[in-house]
Motif scaffolding. Structure first.
Motif, PDB file in Angstrom:
ATOM      1  N   THR A 195       7.890  -1.026   4.877  1.00  0.00           N
ATOM      2  CA  THR A 195       7.569   0.004   3.879  1.00  0.00           C
ATOM      3  C   THR A 195       8.749   0.944   3.622  1.00  0.00           C
ATOM      4  O   THR A 195       8.576   1.964   2.959  1.00  0.00           O
ATOM      5  CB  THR A 195       6.365   0.839   4.351  1.00  0.00           C
ATOM      6  OG1 THR A 195       6.680   1.427   5.622  1.00  0.00           O
ATOM      7  CG2 THR A 195       5.120  -0.025   4.484  1.00  0.00           C
ATOM      8  N   CYS A 235       6.490  -7.004   4.732  1.00  0.00           N
ATOM      9  CA  CYS A 235       5.705  -6.088   5.572  1.00  0.00           C
ATOM     10  C   CYS A 235       6.324  -4.706   5.683  1.00  0.00           C
ATOM     11  O   CYS A 235       5.607  -3.738   5.976  1.00  0.00           O
ATOM     12  CB  CYS A 235       5.533  -6.689   6.968  1.00  0.00           C
ATOM     13  SG  CYS A 235       4.491  -8.160   7.011  1.00  0.00           S
ATOM     14  N   GLN A 290       0.568  -2.038   7.249  1.00  0.00           N
ATOM     15  CA  GLN A 290       0.076  -1.289   6.099  1.00  0.00           C
ATOM     16  C   GLN A 290      -0.262  -2.212   4.929  1.00  0.00           C
ATOM     17  O   GLN A 290      -1.199  -1.933   4.172  1.00  0.00           O
ATOM     18  CB  GLN A 290       1.138  -0.271   5.657  1.00  0.00           C
ATOM     19  CG  GLN A 290       1.443   0.805   6.692  1.00  0.00           C
ATOM     20  CD  GLN A 290       0.311   1.798   6.841  1.00  0.00           C
ATOM     21  OE1 GLN A 290      -0.018   2.524   5.918  1.00  0.00           O
ATOM     22  NE2 GLN A 290      -0.310   1.827   8.005  1.00  0.00           N
ATOM     23  N   VAL A 291       0.490  -3.315   4.805  1.00  0.00           N
ATOM     24  CA  VAL A 291       0.238  -4.253   3.704  1.00  0.00           C
ATOM     25  C   VAL A 291      -1.030  -5.069   3.961  1.00  0.00           C
ATOM     26  O   VAL A 291      -1.508  -5.771   3.062  1.00  0.00           O
ATOM     27  CB  VAL A 291       1.444  -5.192   3.514  1.00  0.00           C
ATOM     28  CG1 VAL A 291       2.670  -4.419   3.080  1.00  0.00           C
ATOM     29  CG2 VAL A 291       1.741  -5.987   4.780  1.00  0.00           C
ATOM     30  N   ASN A 292      -1.586  -5.004   5.169  1.00  0.00           N
ATOM     31  CA  ASN A 292      -2.815  -5.726   5.517  1.00  0.00           C
ATOM     32  C   ASN A 292      -4.049  -4.854   5.258  1.00  0.00           C
ATOM     33  O   ASN A 292      -5.057  -4.961   5.957  1.00  0.00           O
ATOM     34  CB  ASN A 292      -2.759  -6.147   6.997  1.00  0.00           C
ATOM     35  CG  ASN A 292      -3.654  -7.331   7.288  1.00  0.00           C
ATOM     36  OD1 ASN A 292      -4.119  -8.009   6.383  1.00  0.00           O
ATOM     37  ND2 ASN A 292      -3.895  -7.564   8.561  1.00  0.00           N
ATOM     38  N   LYS A 293      -3.934  -3.996   4.225  1.00  0.00           N
ATOM     39  CA  LYS A 293      -5.012  -3.072   3.823  1.00  0.00           C
ATOM     40  C   LYS A 293      -5.438  -2.165   4.984  1.00  0.00           C
ATOM     41  O   LYS A 293      -6.617  -1.868   5.159  1.00  0.00           O
ATOM     42  CB  LYS A 293      -6.223  -3.851   3.297  1.00  0.00           C
ATOM     43  CG  LYS A 293      -5.918  -4.648   2.036  1.00  0.00           C
ATOM     44  CD  LYS A 293      -7.148  -5.359   1.521  1.00  0.00           C
ATOM     45  CE  LYS A 293      -6.826  -6.139   0.261  1.00  0.00           C
ATOM     46  NZ  LYS A 293      -8.013  -6.850  -0.265  1.00  0.00           N
ATOM     47  N   MET A 294      -4.438  -1.718   5.765  1.00  0.00           N
ATOM     48  CA  MET A 294      -4.702  -0.801   6.885  1.00  0.00           C
ATOM     49  C   MET A 294      -4.146   0.593   6.622  1.00  0.00           C
ATOM     50  O   MET A 294      -4.095   1.422   7.516  1.00  0.00           O
ATOM     51  CB  MET A 294      -4.100  -1.364   8.169  1.00  0.00           C
ATOM     52  CG  MET A 294      -4.739  -2.647   8.662  1.00  0.00           C
ATOM     53  SD  MET A 294      -6.436  -2.406   9.176  1.00  0.00           S
ATOM     54  CE  MET A 294      -6.204  -1.469  10.672  1.00  0.00           C
TER      55      MET A 294
END
Length: 338
Positions: free
Chosen positions: A234, A232, A263-267
């Motif tokens: 960055t 998770c 951010q890794v959850n397509k956000m």
């Protein structure tokens, strides 16, 4: 003149006599001089001893003032070596007693110091400690931290229940005074201090800007599922060149789940094109895909503004807007040409 000449002759004769002496005679004469000097001092009164000590100190002071830099340096080295040899011969009890006397003398000296001297001394001590800690290796830093923690632990273990209770009461009162100051001056200072803060801490997982109270330093080893934490993150560093983690993402990672706003959850937000910065406010509204509508009113206290009710996002067809603008441009050009 005759007395002076006679004294000079006596000194020369005495000097020649001493030069002709053997080593045994010199040693014997020195012993006799020391004994005679000792007997003479034992017969002295307190006033005579005091006066002799003053004269010796004045003579030593004059001698040291006349000494050159090399002589001063050599004398200081000799004094250090003599003090070192003396301390090596001391027993444990003598060392302990000397340390106590040194501490008492230092304490009396610090009590007599003025406020400026105390301030200068504290600054010098901080700088010296800072330089010393900068030279430390990682192992020395780790060992010093362990010793500090052990010393603090022993100190807390020795505290009685009454002292612990008293400290808790003091901490609570200080916390209450900080949160809710009673005087106007303290409240103003607290307010000015709080408004200087800004959300400079960016979460390495969700990229939200947070205040210092709402973040912690990111450490993957502190989670049970460290692989998920590494997935998770960055590697975004902000304040003090460190990675920070907000409390919301920390709570989800401790449960072993991916934070919803990660951010890794397509956000992740797409990068803004550079041409958008060149647009005016009117042009930006025309090409906006969504136009937000909200009700902003003045709040009852503080004369600040706030949103009341829900925010409505109205979608806008950008292609239709661009087509209409082209038609409008064609009509204007044709009307001007006619």
């Amino acid at each position: 003149m005759e007395k002076k000449r006679r004294n000079q002759l006596d000194q020369e004769r005495h000097k020649n006599k001493r030069e002709k002496e053997s080593d045994m005679e010199k040693k014997r004469r020195n012993q006799l001089d020391q004994e005679r000097h000792k007997n003479k001092r034992e017969k002295e009164s307190d006033m005579e001893k005091k006066r002799r000590n003053q004269l010796d100190q004045e003579r030593l002071k004059r001698k040291r003032e006349k000494a050159s830099d090399m002589e001063k340096k050599g004398r200081s080295l000799l004094e250090r070596e003599r003090l070192k040899r003396k301390r090596e011969k001391e027993s444990y009890m003598e060392k302990k007693r000397i340390n106590q006397l040194d501490q008492e003398r230092l304490k009396r000296k610090r009590e007599k110091a003025s406020d400026m001297e105390k301030k200068d001394r504290s600054l010098l001590e901080r700088e010296r400690l800072k330089r010393k800690r900068e030279k430390e290796s990682d192992m020395e830093k780790k060992r010093r931290n362990q010793l500090d923690q052990e010393r603090l632990k022993r100190k807390r273990e020795k505290e009685s229940e009454t002292e612990k209770k008293r400290k808790q009461i003091i901490d609570k009162s200080l916390h209450a005074e900080t949160r809710h100051p009673k005087s106007i001056d303290k409240a103003n200072k607290q307010f000015l201090k709080e408004i200087q803060k800004s959300p400079d801490y960016t979460c390495t997982v969700c990229h939200r800007m947070m205040y210092n109270e709402n973040v912690i330093q990111f450490r993957p080893s502190s989670f049970r599922n460290s692989d998920l934490a590494d997935f998770c993150r960055t590697h975004l560093k902000t304040v003090s060149d460190k990675e920070w983690l907000c409390t919301t993402c920390q709570r989800h990672l401790r449960k072993g789940s991916t934070p919803p706003q990660a951010q890794v959850n397509k956000m992740a937000l797409p990068e803004q094109p550079s041409i958008v910065d060149e647009l005016t406010d009117f042009e930006a509204r025309l090409v906006a895909k969504r136009i937000p509508f909200m009700k902003i009113t003045a709040l009852p206290r503080g004369k600040q503004q706030g949103i009341i009710g829900s925010v409505v996002n109205v979608p806008s067809d950008v292609d239709e807007t661009c087509k209409f603008c082209q038609e409008l441009q064609y009509r204007l050009v044709s009307s001007l040409s006619n």
